[in-house]
Design a protein around this motif. Structure first.
Motif, PDB file in Angstrom:
ATOM      1  N   GLY A  68       0.857  -1.315   0.044  1.00  0.00           N
ATOM      2  CA  GLY A  68       0.104  -0.067  -0.188  1.00  0.00           C
ATOM      3  C   GLY A  68       0.949   1.096   0.078  1.00  0.00           C
ATOM      4  N   GLY A  69       0.419   2.318   0.589  1.00  0.00           N
ATOM      5  CA  GLY A  69       1.218   3.477   0.733  1.00  0.00           C
ATOM      6  C   GLY A  69       0.529   4.655   1.596  1.00  0.00           C
ATOM      7  N   ASP A  70       0.845   5.755   1.548  1.00  0.00           N
ATOM      8  CA  ASP A  70       0.266   6.993   2.176  1.00  0.00           C
ATOM      9  C   ASP A  70      -0.821   7.396   1.374  1.00  0.00           C
ATOM     10  N   TYR A  71      -2.094   7.229   2.217  1.00  0.00           N
ATOM     11  CA  TYR A  71      -3.213   7.809   1.649  1.00  0.00           C
ATOM     12  C   TYR A  71      -3.763   9.235   2.215  1.00  0.00           C
ATOM     13  N   ASN A  72      -4.045  10.032   1.258  1.00  0.00           N
ATOM     14  CA  ASN A  72      -4.435  11.347   1.781  1.00  0.00           C
ATOM     15  C   ASN A  72      -5.920  11.778   1.273  1.00  0.00           C
ATOM     16  N   LEU A  86      11.282  -5.312  -4.615  1.00  0.00           N
ATOM     17  CA  LEU A  86      11.692  -6.877  -4.396  1.00  0.00           C
ATOM     18  C   LEU A  86      13.083  -6.897  -3.719  1.00  0.00           C
ATOM     19  N   GLN A  87      13.708  -5.755  -3.887  1.00  0.00           N
ATOM     20  CA  GLN A  87      15.028  -5.757  -3.274  1.00  0.00           C
ATOM     21  C   GLN A  87      14.957  -5.434  -1.767  1.00  0.00           C
ATOM     22  N   HIS A  88      13.952  -4.547  -1.375  1.00  0.00           N
ATOM     23  CA  HIS A  88      13.822  -4.343  -0.131  1.00  0.00           C
ATOM     24  C   HIS A  88      13.171  -5.662   0.632  1.00  0.00           C
ATOM     25  N   VAL A  89      12.140  -6.365  -0.113  1.00  0.00           N
ATOM     26  CA  VAL A  89      11.603  -7.657   0.314  1.00  0.00           C
ATOM     27  C   VAL A  89      12.828  -8.681   0.533  1.00  0.00           C
ATOM     28  N   ALA A  90      13.745  -8.987  -0.507  1.00  0.00           N
ATOM     29  CA  ALA A  90      14.814  -9.707  -0.272  1.00  0.00           C
ATOM     30  C   ALA A  90      15.799  -9.578   0.838  1.00  0.00           C
ATOM     31  N   ARG A  91      15.724  -8.244   1.192  1.00  0.00           N
ATOM     32  CA  ARG A  91      16.572  -7.769   2.530  1.00  0.00           C
ATOM     33  C   ARG A  91      15.840  -7.574   3.679  1.00  0.00           C
ATOM     34  N   VAL A 138       5.598  -3.453   1.552  1.00  0.00           N
ATOM     35  CA  VAL A 138       6.104  -2.544   0.707  1.00  0.00           C
ATOM     36  C   VAL A 138       5.099  -1.538   0.305  1.00  0.00           C
ATOM     37  N   MET A 139       5.314  -0.316   0.780  1.00  0.00           N
ATOM     38  CA  MET A 139       4.476   1.030   0.727  1.00  0.00           C
ATOM     39  C   MET A 139       5.380   1.924  -0.123  1.00  0.00           C
ATOM     40  N   PHE A 140       4.260   3.089  -0.436  1.00  0.00           N
ATOM     41  CA  PHE A 140       4.983   4.115  -1.511  1.00  0.00           C
ATOM     42  C   PHE A 140       4.387   5.499  -0.808  1.00  0.00           C
ATOM     43  N   PHE A 141       5.167   6.549  -0.903  1.00  0.00           N
ATOM     44  CA  PHE A 141       4.492   7.551  -1.074  1.00  0.00           C
ATOM     45  C   PHE A 141       4.252   8.023  -2.479  1.00  0.00           C
ATOM     46  N   GLN A 142       2.855   8.155  -2.907  1.00  0.00           N
ATOM     47  CA  GLN A 142       1.504   8.138  -2.146  1.00  0.00           C
ATOM     48  C   GLN A 142       0.783   7.176  -3.070  1.00  0.00           C
ATOM     49  N   TRP A 143      -0.725   7.092  -2.513  1.00  0.00           N
ATOM     50  CA  TRP A 143      -1.588   6.383  -3.321  1.00  0.00           C
ATOM     51  C   TRP A 143      -1.991   7.012  -4.598  1.00  0.00           C
ATOM     52  N   ARG A 144      -2.513   8.334  -4.383  1.00  0.00           N
ATOM     53  CA  ARG A 144      -2.893   9.024  -5.541  1.00  0.00           C
ATOM     54  C   ARG A 144      -2.056  10.373  -5.739  1.00  0.00           C
TER      55      ARG A 144
END
Length: 687
Positions: free
Chosen positions: A28-32, A349-354, A359-365
């Protein structure tokens, strides 16, 4: 600094897991939603379901929306959001909404604004316009935090608390009057008497002796060099003050919602110097990290790996949350590069591997206005008929396929020592060279290990090193006696320990260890340096010896070193003022070895030396990969199952030999050879 304390009755074992309601990995990610009308919010929920989103950060910058005027609260939009997300099966990392004070607060209380060292006030109009040490701001932030906990503490969508946001990101050092007072209190606690402070700061120099703690100021702008002990302690204090702010908000949450885990998003990158995150670790129920690649960095995937390993190191090896990264371009670099096809998935997936379990993002929309409107998002300005959206959906599918890796840990037999106080101290002014950058040295040795395919854990000097056969120690300028002894024990136990230049020089007060450099490590390394010979900006020297590949070039740093009996000179300077003197040495220490690298080798020389260290220590990877293909292994708690991640950062298809198992992304059997297409990722379950 005044702060609340966790109630004595608090039971840490009663805190539920942050991902208790998630099936597999988080996504997911940041949702505003406060930025959008109702019809867009309705579409958001539908698209979240399509993408497989199951975790969102909400209300991070919502204080002024929730409380537009002091004491007037409007919860309607957030109530609706929490309810609609719960109905969609989406969990929430709910923020305390304190990351930026509302305009009415800074207008009524301008005294809460932070200041730079030259007295410049950092005003309202951006974000983080608050001094964490000011009691007025603290009271308002605690009140808002309590309101959030009282209203949503029992909401079924609540997975964990997101405390403030990137604490210290924009104001890692505050020089306001409130900070000055808090600094004095911190010093009283640390030293007890002003005489002890004077001794620690060597204030007999330049007539700086203090008669009372009240005379002490932060290291403000001054006519000459600032006292280095004062600077170093202000760095320590500032990190502690930011942590204290987190603790205060967290403890408010614990009083009201003791079952809900808490975290805040760290920034373990090679550029974030302000906070000693290792000292924060035990106060976080789960470590969360934000990371953004740098467009101008041709090896940004290696820096990403280092950042992820730092996050895992702070987490003591436990799985952690990638709280923010970007689907494509950011908005804050000089030239904001769009990510290439497949790069977003590979980064994730690099982050998941380590070690990341979410896994989240800035931002959703992507925002249509404001300072971050050109920062990419999961739903871009152009909508769903875009490569970014299709990549978002693909990543969601991939993370669902990898759900079984949740809870597993990364396997590593090599350690890289990283220490924030050593970083602060190494870059103080009035040193032999101002061109030394601590994290550049850390990264250069990390890169050499990465290219050898060696997975490393990042550790502090006092960490338990029993599991490691190779320990690399770059530029540990400041180290206490216990840390130095701990590293020596690793070699005595049988590990290969490699220490680089400008290490062991000072104690924790930045006092030089007399008798010859490298101070704390002289006996371990079996050598003595009588003088540093830093090089000028365009100056290089030749270094010769099999350990560095025959011939190498060095820059930045050399030193006049004398090796004792029993210490082997494995590379020496071939020209310059120190021709014939030791550049790299090795000393047998029981079943182990202690290496010293007294100069900054060029890449070829460093790579050759790391190859020798890897061979000697026996930490070579069990799967050999072509250059540019990263291989990392996660392991189940019982060790019966491993997941081999292979990430191809090149534009050429690659094949790994000796791999068998089930590839999870394509759901295919692998029997001896694993094909990894250019730019792609493959994950193989084994065992």
């Amino acid at each position: 600094m005044r702060r609340r304390t966790t109630p004595d009755s608090f039971d840490a074992t009663a805190v539920r897991p942050w991902n208790a309601q998630l099936d597999g990995l988080g996504f997911g990610g940041d949702y505003n939603p406060e930025q959008w009308p109702t019809e867009v919010r309705d579409e958001d929920v539908r698209l979240m379901r399509e993408a497989g989103v199951n975790l969102l950060s909400v209300a991070i910058f919502s204080w002024a929306t929730l409380e537009p005027r002091e004491g007037e609260l409007d919860w309607t939009w957030l109530d609706e959001t929490m309810d609609s997300l719960h109905a969609a099966g989406i969990q929430v990392a709910l923020a305390t909404a304190t990351a930026s004070p509302p305009p009415w607060l800074t207008r009524r209380h301008p005294e809460i604004l932070p200041r730079l060292a030259d007295g410049t006030v950092l005003h309202q109009g951006g974000r983080q316009s608050y001094a964490v040490t000011h009691p007025v701001h603290r009271d308002y932030a605690l009140r808002m935090t309590a309101r959030m906990a009282e209203r949503y503490g029992d909401h079924p969508a609540l997975a964990l608390w997101h405390v403030d946001n990137e604490i210290g990101c924009h104001v890692p050092r505050d020089y306001s009057d409130a900070a000055a007072q808090a600094f004095r209190e911190w010093l009283r606690t640390r030293y007890g008497t002003v005489e002890a402070l004077n001794e620690a700061w060597a204030t007999a120099f330049w007539s700086q002796r203090y008669g009372a703690f009240d005379d002490v100021l932060p290291p403000l702008t001054v006519p000459a060099f600032i006292n280095p002990g004062q600077q170093l302690d202000f760095d320590r204090f500032s990190s502690d003050a930011l942590l204290d702010y987190y603790r205060d908000l967290r403890d408010t949450l614990r009083e009201l919602t003791p079952h809900v885990p808490t975290t805040t998003n760290l920034m373990t990158t090679s550029a974030t110097k302000g906070m000693d995150y290792f000292s924060w670790a035990d106060d976080l129920d789960v470590v969360a990290n934000d990371h953004y690649t740098i467009a101008a960095d041709a090896e940004r995937h290696v820096e990403l790996a280092l950042s992820a390993d730092l996050a895992r190191g702070v987490a003591h090896g436990d799985p952690w949350i990638l709280m923010e990264h970007s689907t494509s371009a950011v908005n804050w670099q000089p030239r904001n590069r769009t990510k290439a096809p497949g790069e977003m998935l590979r980064n994730s997936l690099q982050h998941v591997a380590r070690g990341a379990d979410s896994v989240m993002f800035f931002q959703w929309r992507q925002s249509r206005a404001g300072a971050e409107k050109y920062h990419s998002a999961m739903v871009p300005h152009a909508g769903t008929d875009t490569d970014v959206w299709r990549g978002t959906v693909e990543l969601g599918r991939t993370l669902r396929a990898l759900g079984e890796v949740r809870g597993s840990r990364v396997a590593a037999r090599a350690a890289l020592v990283v220490d924030y106080p050593a970083w602060w101290a190494a870059e103080l002014d009035s040193h032999p060279t101002q061109d030394l950058r601590y994290m550049d040295e850390v990264r250069s040795w990390y890169t050499a290990l990465w290219e050898q395919g060696v997975t490393v854990d990042t550790v502090t000097p006092d960490a338990d090193l029993d599991a490691y056969d190779l320990v690399v120690v770059p530029t540990l300028y400041l180290v206490d006696d216990a840390g130095a002894a701990n590293l020596a024990r690793a070699a005595e136990r049988g590990a290969t320990v490699a220490i680089t230049f400008f290490s062991g020089i000072v104690d924790t007060h930045d006092h030089v260890r007399l008798g010859g450099y490298p101070g704390a490590f002289r006996d371990l390394l079996g050598l003595r340096t009588e003088e540093f010979y830093p090089l000028q900006a365009d100056e290089t020297v030749r270094v010769t010896g099999k350990a560095v590949g025959g011939d190498a070039t060095a820059d930045l740093w050399t030193e006049k070193t004398h090796a004792h009996d029993g210490t082997e000179v494995v590379a020496a300077y071939d020209d310059g003022a120190l021709a014939g003197h030791a550049a790299v040495t090795r000393r047998a220490v029981g079943p182990g070895a202690a290496w010293y690298v007294g100069t900054r080798l060029d890449r070829a020389g460093r790579d050759a030396l790391v190859g020798r260290l890897v061979e000697e220590s026996g930490v070579a990877p069990d799967v050999v990969a072509p250059a540019g293909v990263e291989v990392v292994r996660r392991r189940s708690a019982d060790g019966a199952t491993t997941w081999l991640f292979a990430l191809n950062h090149t534009g050429v298809d690659a094949t790994l030999a000796g791999v068998a198992g089930t590839e999870l992304i394509e759901n295919a059997a692998v029997a001896g050879e694993l094909a990894v297409p250019a730019g792609a990722v493959r994950v193989v379950r084994q065992g």
